[in-house]
Design an enzyme around this catalytic site. Structure first.
Site, PDB file in Angstrom:
ATOM      1  N   ASP A   1      34.067 -46.722  38.085  1.00  0.00           N
ATOM      2  CA  ASP A   1      33.209 -45.557  37.403  1.00  0.00           C
ATOM      3  C   ASP A   1      32.510 -46.381  36.075  1.00  0.00           C
ATOM      4  O   ASP A   1      32.850 -46.865  34.805  1.00  0.00           O
ATOM      5  CB  ASP A   1      33.920 -44.174  37.577  1.00  0.00           C
ATOM      6  CG  ASP A   1      34.903 -44.095  37.021  1.00  0.00           C
ATOM      7  OD1 ASP A   1      35.379 -45.000  35.617  1.00  0.00           O
ATOM      8  OD2 ASP A   1      35.466 -43.487  37.129  1.00  0.00           O
TER       9      ASP A   1
ATOM     10  N   GLU B   1      38.474 -48.922  41.515  1.00  0.00           N
ATOM     11  CA  GLU B   1      38.085 -47.338  40.983  1.00  0.00           C
ATOM     12  C   GLU B   1      37.321 -47.025  40.005  1.00  0.00           C
ATOM     13  O   GLU B   1      37.512 -46.250  38.862  1.00  0.00           O
ATOM     14  CB  GLU B   1      39.678 -46.711  40.577  1.00  0.00           C
ATOM     15  CG  GLU B   1      41.050 -46.606  40.954  1.00  0.00           C
ATOM     16  CD  GLU B   1      42.330 -46.126  40.621  1.00  0.00           C
ATOM     17  OE1 GLU B   1      41.964 -45.409  39.460  1.00  0.00           O
ATOM     18  OE2 GLU B   1      43.109 -45.636  41.652  1.00  0.00           O
TER      19      GLU B   1
ATOM     20  N   GLU C   1      50.284 -49.422  38.443  1.00  0.00           N
ATOM     21  CA  GLU C   1      49.982 -49.113  36.629  1.00  0.00           C
ATOM     22  C   GLU C   1      51.551 -48.663  36.193  1.00  0.00           C
ATOM     23  O   GLU C   1      52.129 -48.558  35.351  1.00  0.00           O
ATOM     24  CB  GLU C   1      49.624 -47.466  36.634  1.00  0.00           C
ATOM     25  CG  GLU C   1      48.321 -47.300  37.319  1.00  0.00           C
ATOM     26  CD  GLU C   1      47.608 -46.147  36.932  1.00  0.00           C
ATOM     27  OE1 GLU C   1      48.451 -44.987  35.926  1.00  0.00           O
ATOM     28  OE2 GLU C   1      46.356 -45.467  36.456  1.00  0.00           O
TER      29      GLU C   1
END
Ligand code: G3I
Length: 403
Positions: free
Chosen positions: A311, A309, A193
């Site tokens: 979801d 990641e 990030e």
């Protein structure tokens, strides 16, 4: 092609106005204000596999399919916690289903080097040892990140001090796993990030995110971090990992592709791009086709890609039967899009079961309103039972991409 699952196309009442899916096997109680109400008119449509895979099973109806994700031959990972693995049912589900794990928090700087030069590998090692015992791979997450950074790092002054700290951290952590668990930690999120999109008058402009690393070392900290990691473990796959860059358009995605392209062109040892994929249940932000297009351009750089990641939050529609079937659809499309590319190394879910998702920290809110539903973003429920989402993933892994 044989129609396999019913689709529900009747969404105007829910404000979506497009195609949504309705589960035939979801017995979850509807709840909350977003719930589909009994008696609402529905229009059932079939959906089919895009690739007419020769599949014997009709998994929507087969509660006893004996395999886990890992038996499909695809690498599917999950973020775990050291505390979670102490629960035998949690640990058994992870071991049966997944071929790879990521430490959700235990390998982050604040956990592993809380004081300068003082390393605590205990919780991270427990996760890696679990993986080793169960024949799993590990994604190392993460070496250089502005968040969950040990507070002392932010107090450093001057480039030399920051460079020294970053170098020692990367070398010590990567060497620890190289030497103590050979071949287990196969990949590292070296930098996480690093880019940001400005808000306000300069809205839309992509900048390097403010961090001690960028402030003191400039943008070159990214290339430096990759070089140090590569020198320490030449066998590890080194990834840049970020969110909001999954589609091919938009400022952050464009800026990220340009940055990664620049690293590749400069000969920096970067091997892959990690797309976090925290997403919602409709096929947007990005849609699966656009994600596939984005994967293709990274593959064109000679990089591997991973969903790191994933979801699928149900806050926007509610944790009800409709939401859960949509979630299945969304998982299926994204996992299919990734594995349809030869460049896709793995797909990881960000948590094992709904009650342990990080999204529960904020829950479902809309402004100041707290919505009467839950994110319920993962593939297993609190009893480690497979949700409809599980079937969406399983189908994708076995060649059935929903149309
Ligand atoms: O460890 C403390 C504990 O001592 C304390 O009692 C408790 C009280 O709130 O907090 C605990 O720390 C929490 C930590 O997770 C460990 O559970 C933090 O409050 C909490 O903010 C932290 O959240 C993590 C978050 O990263 C921090 O940014 C989430 O679990 C984790 O899932 C999330 O993961 C990130 C990825 O690393 C990078 N991409 C985005 C993703 C989601 O935010």
């Amino acid at each position: 092609m044989t129609p396999r699952f019913p689709l529900l196309k009747r969404l105007s009442a829910l404000g979506l106005g497009s195609l949504l899916a309705c589960s035939s096997d979801d017995e979850t109680a509807e709840q909350g204000t977003n719930a589909l109400q009994p008696g609402e008119p529905t229009e059932l449509l079939p959906y089919t596999c895009a690739a007419d895979a020769a599949r014997a099973s009709t998994p929507a109806d087969a509660a006893d399919v004996p395999s886990g994700f890992r038996d499909t031959g695809r690498t599917v990972g999950v973020a775990v916690s050291e505390a979670g693995l102490q629960d035998p049912a949690y640990a058994a589900t992870v071991a049966a289903q997944f071929g790879q794990v990521t430490a959700e928090n235990e390998m982050k700087w604040e956990a592993i080097e809380p004081e300068p030069g003082v390393f605590d590998f205990s919780r991270a090692d427990a996760i890696v040892a679990f993986a080793q015992q169960n024949g799993m791979q590990v994604r190392g997450h993460t070496l250089v990140w502005h968040s969950q950074l040990a507070p002392w790092v932010d107090t450093l002054v001057g480039p030399d001090a920051v460079r020294e700290a970053m170098t020692r951290h990367i070398q010590t952590v990567v060497a620890h796993y190289r030497d103590n668990f050979p071949g287990v930690v196969v990949a590292w999120d070296v930098v996480n990030e690093a880019l940001n999109v400005m808000q306000g008058p300069m809205g839309g402009t992509v900048i390097y995110r403010d961090s001690i690393f960028y402030r003191e070392l400039g943008e070159g900290f990214i290339a430096e971090a990759f070089r140090i990691a590569n020198e320490t473990d030449p066998n590890a796959l080194l990834f840049y990992n970020d969110f909001g860059v999954e589609g091919s358009g938009g400022a952050k995605s464009t800026g990220t592709f340009d940055m990664v392209s620049g690293l590749v062109a400069a000969g920096v040892p970067i091997h892959g791009m990690g797309f976090q994929m925290h997403t919602g249940p409709t096929d947007q932000g990005p849609n699966a086709a656009d994600f596939a297009a984005n994967i293709a351009r990274y593959a064109g750089l000679g990089l591997e890609v991973e969903v790191t990641e994933m979801d699928v939050s149900l806050c926007s529609i509610g944790d009800n039967s409709l939401g859960r079937e949509l979630q299945r659809f969304r998982y299926n499309r994204i996992v299919s899009a990734c594995f349809e590319s030869p460049a896709c190394r793995s797909v990881s879910l960000w948590g094992l079961s709904d009650p342990v998702s990080w999204l529960n920290d904020t829950g479902c809110t809309q402004g100041t309103l707290v919505l009467d539903t839950q994110p319920a973003p993962l593939a297993f429920d609190g009893s480690f039972a497979r949700k409809a989402a599980w079937w969406g993933i399983y189908d994708a892994l076995t060649g059935c991409s929903y149309q």
